[in-house]
Motif scaffolding. Structure first.
Motif, PDB file in Angstrom:
ATOM      1  N   HIS A 102       0.797  -1.176  -0.050  1.00  0.00           N
ATOM      2  CA  HIS A 102       0.111   0.122   0.055  1.00  0.00           C
ATOM      3  C   HIS A 102       0.860   1.443  -0.052  1.00  0.00           C
ATOM      4  N   HIS A 103       1.999   1.206   0.590  1.00  0.00           N
ATOM      5  CA  HIS A 103       3.059   2.425   0.645  1.00  0.00           C
ATOM      6  C   HIS A 103       3.560   2.535  -0.651  1.00  0.00           C
ATOM      7  N   HIS A 104       3.789   1.595  -1.244  1.00  0.00           N
ATOM      8  CA  HIS A 104       4.355   1.819  -2.585  1.00  0.00           C
ATOM      9  C   HIS A 104       3.113   2.401  -3.663  1.00  0.00           C
ATOM     10  N   LEU A 105       1.991   2.021  -3.341  1.00  0.00           N
ATOM     11  CA  LEU A 105       0.705   2.482  -4.233  1.00  0.00           C
ATOM     12  C   LEU A 105       0.535   4.159  -3.916  1.00  0.00           C
ATOM     13  N   LEU A 106       0.806   4.459  -2.736  1.00  0.00           N
ATOM     14  CA  LEU A 106       0.437   5.970  -2.338  1.00  0.00           C
ATOM     15  C   LEU A 106       0.804   7.135  -3.279  1.00  0.00           C
ATOM     16  N   PRO A 107       1.972   7.205  -3.829  1.00  0.00           N
ATOM     17  CA  PRO A 107       2.406   8.041  -4.868  1.00  0.00           C
ATOM     18  C   PRO A 107       1.394   8.197  -5.941  1.00  0.00           C
ATOM     19  N   SER A 108       1.034   7.242  -6.447  1.00  0.00           N
ATOM     20  CA  SER A 108       0.056   7.256  -7.471  1.00  0.00           C
ATOM     21  C   SER A 108      -1.586   7.693  -7.092  1.00  0.00           C
ATOM     22  N   TRP A 109      -1.811   7.390  -6.048  1.00  0.00           N
ATOM     23  CA  TRP A 109      -3.211   7.886  -5.552  1.00  0.00           C
ATOM     24  C   TRP A 109      -3.020   9.472  -5.490  1.00  0.00           C
ATOM     25  N   THR A 110      -2.100   9.906  -5.254  1.00  0.00           N
ATOM     26  CA  THR A 110      -2.039  11.424  -5.043  1.00  0.00           C
ATOM     27  C   THR A 110      -2.439  11.862  -6.507  1.00  0.00           C
ATOM     28  N   ASN A 111      -2.166  11.279  -7.546  1.00  0.00           N
ATOM     29  CA  ASN A 111      -2.461  11.670  -8.996  1.00  0.00           C
ATOM     30  C   ASN A 111      -3.660  11.092  -9.458  1.00  0.00           C
ATOM     31  N   LEU A 112      -4.469  10.816  -8.601  1.00  0.00           N
ATOM     32  CA  LEU A 112      -5.806  10.071  -9.188  1.00  0.00           C
ATOM     33  C   LEU A 112      -6.480  11.100 -10.160  1.00  0.00           C
ATOM     34  N   ASP A 113      -6.459  12.236  -9.787  1.00  0.00           N
ATOM     35  CA  ASP A 113      -7.137  13.247 -10.922  1.00  0.00           C
ATOM     36  C   ASP A 113      -6.457  12.895 -12.216  1.00  0.00           C
ATOM     37  N   GLN A 114      -5.211  12.777 -12.231  1.00  0.00           N
ATOM     38  CA  GLN A 114      -4.615  12.826 -13.649  1.00  0.00           C
ATOM     39  C   GLN A 114      -5.008  11.526 -14.341  1.00  0.00           C
ATOM     40  N   GLY A 115      -5.087  10.441 -13.556  1.00  0.00           N
ATOM     41  CA  GLY A 115      -5.685   9.289 -14.286  1.00  0.00           C
ATOM     42  C   GLY A 115      -7.165   9.306 -14.752  1.00  0.00           C
ATOM     43  N   VAL A 116      -7.962   9.961 -13.948  1.00  0.00           N
ATOM     44  CA  VAL A 116      -9.328  10.125 -14.194  1.00  0.00           C
ATOM     45  C   VAL A 116      -9.412  10.845 -15.611  1.00  0.00           C
ATOM     46  N   LEU A 117      -8.565  11.869 -15.668  1.00  0.00           N
ATOM     47  CA  LEU A 117      -8.791  12.803 -17.105  1.00  0.00           C
ATOM     48  C   LEU A 117      -8.020  11.974 -18.261  1.00  0.00           C
ATOM     49  N   SER A 118      -6.969  11.072 -17.881  1.00  0.00           N
ATOM     50  CA  SER A 118      -6.295  10.582 -18.970  1.00  0.00           C
ATOM     51  C   SER A 118      -6.950   9.167 -19.426  1.00  0.00           C
ATOM     52  N   GLY A 119      -7.481   8.734 -18.213  1.00  0.00           N
ATOM     53  CA  GLY A 119      -7.974   7.377 -18.368  1.00  0.00           C
ATOM     54  C   GLY A 119      -7.035   6.181 -18.557  1.00  0.00           C
ATOM     55  N   GLY A 120      -5.933   6.557 -18.013  1.00  0.00           N
ATOM     56  CA  GLY A 120      -4.818   5.441 -17.974  1.00  0.00           C
ATOM     57  C   GLY A 120      -3.893   5.592 -16.819  1.00  0.00           C
ATOM     58  N   PRO A 121      -3.116   4.634 -16.718  1.00  0.00           N
ATOM     59  CA  PRO A 121      -2.037   4.156 -15.675  1.00  0.00           C
ATOM     60  C   PRO A 121      -1.095   5.381 -15.278  1.00  0.00           C
ATOM     61  N   VAL A 122      -0.989   5.720 -14.079  1.00  0.00           N
ATOM     62  CA  VAL A 122       0.159   6.648 -13.784  1.00  0.00           C
ATOM     63  C   VAL A 122       1.341   5.897 -13.064  1.00  0.00           C
ATOM     64  N   ARG A 123       1.273   4.544 -13.014  1.00  0.00           N
ATOM     65  CA  ARG A 123       2.358   4.070 -12.257  1.00  0.00           C
ATOM     66  C   ARG A 123       2.586   2.613 -13.228  1.00  0.00           C
ATOM     67  N   SER A 124       3.719   2.183 -12.957  1.00  0.00           N
ATOM     68  CA  SER A 124       3.911   0.809 -13.474  1.00  0.00           C
ATOM     69  C   SER A 124       3.344  -0.238 -12.444  1.00  0.00           C
ATOM     70  N   ARG A 125       3.122  -1.552 -13.039  1.00  0.00           N
ATOM     71  CA  ARG A 125       2.479  -2.652 -12.422  1.00  0.00           C
ATOM     72  C   ARG A 125       3.357  -2.967 -11.383  1.00  0.00           C
TER      73      ARG A 125
END
Length: 331
Positions: A102-125
């Motif tokens: 969960h800690h490693h996921l945290l930075p991507s969640w701060t960019n949720l707005d970008q993911g919603v606008l782009s419709g694509g991932p903001v981190r690697s799997r």
């Protein structure tokens, strides 16, 4: 569904809840609970043990005390029963790997707005990330599956089944538990080559290396080796697009003997896709980290099983954390 009535105080508490999250993450990442173990320690002694600053360590520990994860007596700190049981590496019930995932996921969640606008991932799997992140992911899956498997396995009758496919099985936790429940069963874990060391180490810990083997491969790109009479897909489909899920289930069905079972374990949305809460949030997590992955509804999973040639499709009621559920079909 009863509508939640919010007030400003509740909304601000929700908005700032990540302070608690990050405090927990720091305690686990710094191994505070493991360092204390069964002792009572001053902030100074603990700071020396974890190579930290004494004042900062005392503030962290006081915050953890306020959250009832540590206890305090005078100027010394000790583990609460919960902290010792779940957050110390010396405990067999340690869930710190999942917390670090969960800690490693945290930075991507701060960019949720970008993911919603782009419709694509903001981190690697996570499965393709660096070794530390991958270990947290794989062993975190082991943490969660270890807690869930005893609730799930007894509800699934595999009597008469001989060969079990754990597709995308990571460290092989479910293969282990199903084999322990069914002495005549042998299993194959099919997952990426990078997963193999973790799987073999975990399987060996349970003395099941003679009954559980590992087949390296990519379940979207490669053929599934061997034939089986039961296939288990636990938290695999949510990482893929709907069309790739159908492709994967078609491969699985082709690898099964007639009458074989396909069993899907997922965080299942209701058919309106607006709940329960955890699957709905998890679908956003998949938006942030995958190209098309998402949580699926019961109706969608049933339709995918039907398209793969399965019949007698049903949901098995199980009591699991975070609203995960079981769908089963026979080919």
């Amino acid at each position: 569904m009863n509508e939640q009535e919010w007030n400003p105080g509740q909304l601000l508490e929700l908005s700032g809840y990540y302070w608690k999250t990050c405090t927990l993450h720091a305690g686990v990442k710094l191994d505070v609970f493991t360092a204390i173990d069964d002792q009572w320690m001053t902030a100074e002694a603990l700071a020396e043990k974890i190579s930290g600053d004494t004042d900062a360590v005392s503030r962290l520990c006081d915050a953890l005390v306020s959250m009832e994860l540590l206890a305090k007596s005078g100027e010394t700190y000790g583990n609460t029963p919960s902290g010792k049981t779940f957050l110390s590496r010396t405990s067999p019930k340690y869930i710190g790997f999942m917390i670090m995932h969960h800690h490693h996921l945290l930075p991507s969640w701060t960019n949720l707005d970008q993911g919603v606008l782009s419709g694509g991932p903001v981190r690697s799997r996570a499965s393709f990330s660096d070794e530390q992140t991958r270990e947290s992911f794989l062993m975190g899956m082991f943490n969660i599956a270890t807690n869930s498997a005893p609730r799930i396995v007894p509800h699934i009758d595999l009597s008469g089944k001989k060969h079990f496919l754990d597709l995308g099985g990571g460290p092989g936790t479910y293969a282990i538990h199903f084999c322990r429940q069914n002495p005549e069963l042998r299993a194959t874990v099919f997952d990426l080559p990078t997963t193999e060391p973790f799987a073999r180490k975990t399987i060996a810990r349970f003395d099941l290396s003679d009954r559980i083997d590992f087949a390296p491969g990519d379940f979207l790109e490669d053929a599934i080796p061997g034939t089986y009479d039961v296939a288990w897909l636990s938290h695999v489909l949510h990482g893929e697009r709907p069309e790739d899920c159908r492709k994967m289930l078609g491969k699985v069905a082709a690898a099964l003997e007639p009458g074989g079972l396909i069993i899907i374990h997922e965080f299942i949305l209701n058919n309106q896709k607006d709940g329960p809460v955890f699957p709905a949030l998890f679908s956003l997590n998949m938006l942030l980290g995958t190209d098309g992955g998402r949580a699926y509804s019961e109706a969608e999973l049933g339709e995918m099983l039907s398209e793969a040639g399965a019949s007698d499709i049903r949901r098995i009621p199980v009591d699991t954390p975070n609203d995960s559920g079981i769908m089963l079909g026979r080919v």
